[in-house]
Design a protein around this motif. Structure first.
Motif, PDB file in Angstrom:
ATOM      1  N   ASP A 396      -6.862  -1.291  -0.805  1.00  0.00           N
ATOM      2  CA  ASP A 396      -5.836  -1.620   0.405  1.00  0.00           C
ATOM      3  C   ASP A 396      -6.349  -2.634   1.403  1.00  0.00           C
ATOM      4  O   ASP A 396      -5.852  -3.196   2.377  1.00  0.00           O
ATOM      5  CB  ASP A 396      -5.770  -0.329   1.284  1.00  0.00           C
ATOM      6  N   SER A 400      -2.060  -7.980   3.892  1.00  0.00           N
ATOM      7  CA  SER A 400      -1.791  -7.416   5.421  1.00  0.00           C
ATOM      8  C   SER A 400      -0.926  -6.391   5.276  1.00  0.00           C
ATOM      9  O   SER A 400      -0.122  -5.859   4.254  1.00  0.00           O
ATOM     10  CB  SER A 400      -1.115  -8.558   6.129  1.00  0.00           C
ATOM     11  N   GLU A 401      -0.648  -5.646   6.454  1.00  0.00           N
ATOM     12  CA  GLU A 401       0.200  -4.353   6.607  1.00  0.00           C
ATOM     13  C   GLU A 401       1.589  -4.619   6.338  1.00  0.00           C
ATOM     14  O   GLU A 401       2.265  -3.807   5.988  1.00  0.00           O
ATOM     15  CB  GLU A 401      -0.062  -3.802   8.098  1.00  0.00           C
ATOM     16  N   ASP A 402       2.242  -5.705   6.714  1.00  0.00           N
ATOM     17  CA  ASP A 402       3.545  -6.060   6.353  1.00  0.00           C
ATOM     18  C   ASP A 402       3.591  -6.639   4.953  1.00  0.00           C
ATOM     19  O   ASP A 402       4.790  -6.913   4.727  1.00  0.00           O
ATOM     20  CB  ASP A 402       4.064  -7.373   7.440  1.00  0.00           C
ATOM     21  N   ASP A 814       3.762   3.208   5.591  1.00  0.00           N
ATOM     22  CA  ASP A 814       5.306   3.242   6.333  1.00  0.00           C
ATOM     23  C   ASP A 814       6.101   4.525   5.960  1.00  0.00           C
ATOM     24  O   ASP A 814       7.421   4.705   6.077  1.00  0.00           O
ATOM     25  CB  ASP A 814       5.891   2.046   6.026  1.00  0.00           C
TER      26      ASP A 814
END
Length: 934
Positions: A396, A400-402, A814
């Motif tokens: 992970d 990045s998160e997006d 998400d």
């Protein structure tokens, strides 16, 4: 070499001990007999390794293949008399017995015999054409299977053998080398001035049976007209082998040469054809490139346009087949879905019929030593789903998160330069994966496997330019690790990292594998850390970093060296067919969601004798989830196949059934012959929500939708019980009968499914139910609200409460993703005792033992989902089943303040109505969602 020779002869002695338990003591006694006969083999002989290997071989069991076939125009021909003097197969069998269990070789003998029998007798006069498909598990030994088929076909009288071997030189070369060893018996080189016998050629050296070749193992060894013209070959006497790429230019050359130099007649249209020589064409990775992706037009009566022009590879393959008056086509694949979508009546004047497997489809079973998706991501055993081998490690830290930034963003382009704020230039997870590979090489060395190949796969991008950068960074990182460890300078931190990984990861994983998967891992000895470090120092300088870029050299190294230890950085060239020998560690980030692409990328599946506990798969949680879905979907499709095989269905009937399977939303849209939309049917399928929302507003909305539905149903059956043969099954919850379809569609309109739910779309499901109502089907539903014993209580309405299910969260941040929602047991809640018994009978009738699908060698004791839906369709086509669940948000670690998560499953009866709904998607959205490996 002496150890392998002792194993071979000791195995033959042990085979004679039929009925006697094969114990280590008996094995040692047979080894002593062999060594007494050949004392010279005592030198360099590893007794422990020999005993371990023989124990493994004699604990093996092999599943039973399943087939569906059509005998239209076929004459049975294969009997014992035809097999009496087979020499190609006999020498290949002896060659395999030196490397494999006799049980596995017997299984291969049965499989290839079944396939050959469904082809036509090569000695049969007149015109004939047989087309079949062999479906094997990924990396399960399909090349070995078709090598055996080629040997038997050559023995029977097939004279020309053409193998279509992938799109790239490295795969073509690798396939040529395998066939050199298993069929030809000698190395193929551009100039055959000095025959170097290898493989089967060392077993039967008779030059009079030596097959001829036109292609060779070098990088440019593909078919050449000039080379073929220089060969003085008489294929009437000995068979002729071509191993060619699926390449337009190469296939045009081959077709032209066959028509100009081999053809000996003409058909009624004046086309040149070959009458005297029967053809066997093997299509390796048959779903890749061979399938026509064009949009062929059919008239009102379903007849094809005779002037239609198929795509190049498909067209040329069919033209080659159509040039022979007597031909047999056998496609091999692990992902057959594109082949099933081939129109079964597709034909043109020049190409003849399309490649639909009209004669047969065979599902190959695997031996118990096979490691596949089910073994890695979990096995379905009846109503339960067991955990897989503890080899997966989550990655992970690469993005990045997006998803738009980080070291390897999801949507990076060609020319992108990976960047990360680390000295090594690579993520910590990739460093750890490399350390894992180093430890694995060390332990394999200590286990006496130094001469076996060990490989690591790094597959993070499809672009060669990006792979080059990754290769440079990994190579530099490995060089620094080598220097620190071997020079003993600045080595303390690296040794600490390695020791921590050994103690915190490898030791517990090996112990867990030995306890829970002893049939795969055995009970390996765990060495002390000092021994591991010494072993690492012995092998670390042998480890190389390579880029796999499609040249034949990538495959040649394995053939020319023992104990190759390589870290392979690659992309699409590694997606199809290319075998990484001894693959131990995989670092895998590709985001394609196409069913067949993902399955093909799973190069870590296969056989790992004596080192499965050391293997590691580093990948994202999303990809791990997808592989879990794939394991389930593949099993359901095989269960459907089993049922149809038992019912005597033909490939054409199976093709019609599979063409609208909703799980195949994730196979290549082009291969499904639809450029803008997919036509889906949910008949005979189950749709369940395993990807769920976690936004409070949506959760509130779905709770309200559930409450509204339940309020309108009236009183139901509390904690329903059902008699099941000699037992009683009970559910905690409420069951309502005969609920009008309109109430279910109203619930679906109010309920919001997650946009990433992979085959559950509330609007599509509602539309499907409405369309089925026009045929008098799905007019009513059984509705069950199912709870779990001991769960926290939730008040669904003022009068009905339910104990919430506990499902742990996994996957992307998400969404709320779970492994499995419902079980086949839940699908039986509204079946009578008689209907349940019939579903179980169908399940057991169609069941064949296959260790790649189940640990058990005994028939299942619970009915399968497909058999349940088959019985429901036979007895109650008007009745569907809606299963409702409430999941505890606290157990899912979604937060204390969130509402419960409402999940659902819809089980649809099998139907012959052919009703479908349209799933529309733009090209841009498709590429974003599913990506392409093609």
């Amino acid at each position: 070499m002496s150890t392998q020779s002792v194993i071979k002869f000791a195995q033959e002695l042990l085979v004679d001990e039929e009925g006697t338990p094969i114990s280590p003591a008996l094995i040692n006694s047979k080894i002593d007999q062999v060594l007494a006969f050949k004392p010279a083999w005592k030198q360099d002989f590893d007794r422990d390794a020999a005993v371990t290997e023989l124990v493994r071989r004699f604990s093996l069991w092999v599943g039973i293949d399943t087939k569906i076939s059509s005998d239209e125009g076929h004459k049975p021909w294969l009997n014992s008399a035809r097999k009496a003097d087979w020499r190609y197969w006999q020498r290949y069998r002896e060659y395999l017995e030196a490397k494999m269990s006799v049980v596995a070789v017997d299984g291969l003998d049965r499989s290839t015999g079944t396939i050959l029998d469904m082809l036509e007798d090569p000695l049969r006069d007149g015109q004939w054409d047989r087309r079949g498909l062999v479906v094997g598990h990924v990396q399960s030994g399909k090349t070995g299977n078709y090598t055996g088929l080629i040997c038997k076909a050559a023995d029977a009288g097939y004279k020309i053998v053409i193998v279509l071997a992938g799109l790239h030189n490295n795969l073509r070369s690798q396939t040529q080398m395998r066939l050199d060893e298993g069929f030809l018996g000698y190395e193929t080189r551009p100039i055959a001035d000095d025959i170097r016998q290898i493989g089967v050629g060392l077993i039967d050296r008779d030059p009079l049976i030596r097959p001829n070749y036109v292609t060779n193992r070098t990088n440019n060894g593909d078919f050449s007209t000039a080379r073929a013209n220089n060969l003085g070959i008489t294929p009437e006497q000995r068979p002729w082998l071509f191993v060619v790429k699926k390449n337009k230019t190469v296939l045009e050359r081959l077709l032209g040469w066959l028509r100009q130099h081999v053809a000996d007649g003409k058909d009624e249209h004046g086309r040149k054809i070959i009458q005297r020589l029967p053809l066997l064409l093997i299509d390796d990775e048959a779903d890749h490139a061979s399938v026509d992706t064009g949009e062929q037009v059919f008239d009102e009566e379903g007849l094809p346009d005779p002037d239609y022009q198929p795509k190049a590879i498909n067209s040329l393959t069919r033209k080659i087949l159509h040039t022979f008056a007597r031909s047999a086509y056998v496609g091999y694949t692990a992902t057959p879905f594109a082949n099933i979508f081939i129109h079964e009546r597709g034909a043109t004047t020049d190409e003849g019929p399309d490649l639909f497997p009209s004669a047969f489809i065979v599902n190959l079973a695997a031996p118990s030593s096979y490691i596949g998706p089910a073994q890695i991501f979990g096995l379905k055993n009846g109503a339960e789903r067991s955990d897989g081998l503890p080899l997966y490690r989550e990655v992970d830290d690469h993005v990045s998160e997006d998803g738009k930034g980080g070291w390897m963003p999801h949507s990076h382009k060609n020319g992108y330069v990976p960047k990360i704020d680390r000295k090594s230039g690579i993520p910590a997870s990739l460093e750890k994966a490399i350390y894992s590979f180093l430890l694995t090489c060390a332990v394999r060395h200590l286990r006496g496997q130094s001469e076996e190949h060990s490989s690591m796969l790094i597959h993070v991008t499809r672009f060669t330019s990006v792979q080059k950068d990754v290769h440079e960074r990994v190579d530099e990182f490995l060089r620094e690790v080598k220097q620190r460890l071997t020079r003993r300078i600045g080595n303390s931190e690296t040794e600490t990292l390695l020791r921590d990984l050994w103690e915190e990861d490898f030791i517990p994983t090996t112990e867990a594998a030995a306890h829970d998967f002893s049939h795969l891992s055995g009970d390996p000895e765990i060495p002390d850390w000092d021994d591991v470090l010494n072993g690492l120092l012995s092998v670390i300088n042998d480890i190389d970093v390579r880029m796999i870029n499609g040249t034949a050299k990538d495959a040649l190294d394995y053939a020319d060296r023992k104990g190759l230890k390589v870290i392979a950085v690659g992309g699409d060239k590694l997606s199809r067919g290319l075998t990484l020998e001894g693959l131990c560690t995989s670092y895998f980030l590709r985001t394609s969601k196409m069913y067949d692409s993902l399955m093909q990328m799973g190069r870590w599946f296969g056989y790992r004798p004596g080192y499965i506990d050391l293997c590691r798969l580093y990948t994202t949680s999303e990809l791990a989830d997808w592989f879990g879905h794939i394991a389930d979907a593949a099993e359901e499709l095989r269960q459907e196949f089993d049922l149809m095989a038992e019912a005597g269905a033909t490939p054409r009937e199976y093709g019609l059934k599979v063409q609208s399977h909703p799980v195949l939303m994730v196979t290549s849209r082009l291969k499904m012959r639809s450029s803008k939309s997919l036509m889906l049917s949910f008949s005979g399928q189950v749709s369940e929500t395993i990807t769920l929302h976690k936004e409070p507003a949506v959760l509130e909305r779905n709770c309200a939708a559930l409450a509204s539905l339940i309020d309108g149903l009236g009183p139901g059956e509390i904690n329903p019980q059902r008699e099941r043969d000699e037992s009683v099954q009970q559910w905690r919850g409420v069951l309502w009968d005969s609920v009008p379809a309109s109430q279910v569609t109203a619930f679906l309109a109010a309920y919001k499914t997650h946009p990433d739910a992979y085959k559950v779309n509330n609007a599509l499901l509602s539309e499907f139910i409405t369309k089925m109502n026009a045929y008098g089907e799905l007019t009513e539903f059984s509705v069950a609200l199912i709870g779990a014993r001991g769960g926290a209580t939730f008040d669904v309405t003022k009068t009905i409460s339910i104990e919430m299910l506990k499902r742990s969260a996994k996957g992307a941040p998400d969404r709320y993703s779970i492994g499995r929602l419902l079980s086949p047991r839940d699908e039986t809640i509204d079946l009578s005792s008689e209907e349940y018994s019939e579903a179980l009978r169908l399940t057991q009738l169609g069941w064949k033992p296959d260790p790649a699908r189940s640990k058990s060698e005994t028939p299942p004791t619970d009915p399968s989902g497909p058999s349940i839906r088959t019985v429901r369709g036979q007895r109650h086509p008007e009745r569907g089943l809606l299963l409702l669940y409430v999941l505890d948000p606290k157990e899912a670690e979604l937060g204390d303040e969130l509402p419960p998560v409402v999940a659902m499953g819809l089980s649809f009866p099998a139907s012959d109505s052919g009703t479908k709904v349209e799933y529309r998607v733009t090209n841009i959205l498709w590429n974003q969602e599913y990506g392409g490996a093609d």
